[in-house]
Each structure stands twice: as C-alpha cells, then as structure tokens.
Design a protein around this motif. Sequence first.
Motif, short mmCIF file in Angstrom:
data_model
loop_
_atom_site.label_atom_id
_atom_site.label_comp_id
_atom_site.label_asym_id
_atom_site.label_seq_id
_atom_site.Cartn_x
_atom_site.Cartn_y
_atom_site.Cartn_z
N UNK A 13 -18.38 -4.51 35.75
CA UNK A 13 -18.57 -3.61 36.71
C UNK A 13 -17.83 -2.13 36.38
N UNK A 14 -18.32 -1.10 36.79
CA UNK A 14 -17.58 0.23 36.55
C UNK A 14 -16.19 -0.05 36.60
N UNK A 15 -15.39 0.56 35.81
CA UNK A 15 -14.10 0.39 35.62
C UNK A 15 -13.63 -0.60 34.77
N UNK A 16 -14.44 -1.55 34.22
CA UNK A 16 -13.97 -2.81 33.79
C UNK A 16 -13.97 -2.62 32.38
N UNK A 17 -13.66 -3.57 31.45
CA UNK A 17 -13.42 -3.36 30.00
C UNK A 17 -14.38 -4.47 29.19
N UNK A 18 -14.65 -4.35 28.10
CA UNK A 18 -15.32 -4.94 27.30
C UNK A 18 -14.79 -4.82 25.63
N UNK A 19 -14.80 -5.92 24.99
CA UNK A 19 -14.44 -5.79 23.36
C UNK A 19 -15.37 -6.29 22.60
N UNK A 62 -17.52 12.55 22.24
CA UNK A 62 -16.68 13.07 23.21
C UNK A 62 -16.58 12.13 24.51
N UNK A 63 -17.63 11.60 24.92
CA UNK A 63 -17.65 10.79 26.02
C UNK A 63 -16.98 9.44 25.68
N UNK A 64 -16.61 8.90 24.82
CA UNK A 64 -15.98 7.67 24.20
C UNK A 64 -14.20 8.26 24.08
N UNK A 65 -14.05 9.48 24.06
CA UNK A 65 -12.42 9.65 23.60
C UNK A 65 -11.63 9.12 24.72
N UNK A 66 -10.59 8.59 24.66
CA UNK A 66 -9.66 8.27 25.72
C UNK A 66 -10.12 6.90 26.46
N UNK A 67 -11.09 6.41 26.02
CA UNK A 67 -11.63 5.16 26.67
C UNK A 67 -11.79 4.07 25.96
N UNK A 80 -13.53 -4.05 15.80
CA UNK A 80 -13.88 -4.39 16.97
C UNK A 80 -14.14 -3.04 17.68
N UNK A 81 -14.69 -2.98 18.80
CA UNK A 81 -14.90 -1.85 19.66
C UNK A 81 -14.29 -2.14 21.12
N UNK A 82 -13.23 -1.79 21.38
CA UNK A 82 -12.40 -1.85 22.79
C UNK A 82 -12.75 -0.89 23.68
N UNK A 83 -13.69 -1.51 24.76
CA UNK A 83 -14.04 -0.28 25.49
C UNK A 83 -13.61 -0.38 27.09
N UNK A 84 -12.73 0.52 27.56
CA UNK A 84 -12.13 0.50 28.55
C UNK A 84 -12.78 1.36 29.62
N UNK A 85 -12.51 1.38 30.87
CA UNK A 85 -12.82 2.11 32.13
C UNK A 85 -14.32 2.50 31.91
N UNK A 86 -15.43 1.64 31.68
CA UNK A 86 -16.64 1.61 31.46
C UNK A 86 -17.41 2.16 32.75
#
Length: 125
Positions: A13-19, A62-67, A80-86
């Motif tokens: 869901x939007x706001x979620x995370x995946x690694x 740019x869109x990935x910075x900070x997330x 790994x790529x940790x993705x937060x606040x998707x």
Amino acid sequence: QLQLVESGGGLVQPGGSLRLSCAASGFTSEAAAIGWFRQVPGKEREAVSCISPTDGRIHYRDSAKGRFTISRDNAMNTVFLQMNNLNIDDTGVYYCAADPGEDECILHRLMYDIWGQGTQVTVSS
C-alpha cells in the motif's frame, strides 16, 4: 556464469516499505558497480540508485532521495534496495545490474553489462 537474481518485490500500500535483494553469482559484487533500475510499460528503463565498488559512493535519482537506501552485504554477495514511504509512481519492474569493470557507478543503463530478470513492485491501495 555471471548472474544476478532479484527478489523481494510484491504488492504494498502507499506509504509502505519493501526491501529488494540482488544476489550475484559468478563474480564478486563488492568489486562491481551495481545499479537498481525501474521500468514501466511503454517507458525506458530508468535508474533508481547505484553503488560504486571502490569507495562505496552512492547515487540516487531525485525521487528516491530520502526514501530509498542502497547497501551491500559482501558476505552474502548481495546488494539491497530498501524502499520506504512508497507511492504509486514507484510501481514497476525493478532490475539490478552490474558492471564488474567500472570503479564508479552512474545512473544510466548503458553502462551495465549484467542484468537480472527483474522483480515486480506494485504500490496500490
């Protein structure tokens, strides 16, 4: 055989995370420039992040910075790529790629020689 295998994609869901994981075989990922890319239908494959082999220098679009956070586990020969606040715009097939001959990574697909098969990331409510 030089190979990359991605895993970790899924529906979130939007706001979620995946690694996401990118497991290398046939070469040492620590000694290669590694990039993560995203592709959606009808569009070019675009770089999301990359990590350099020698000094560990990291770049993000740019869109990935900070997330998003890219990292290595050298013992596992995995990146790994940790993705937060998707958000919905993060949806796509994510690929990892490697260039064992480069000292510094760049955010462009043409540099990379070895590609994985991709893992689907879908962000939807």
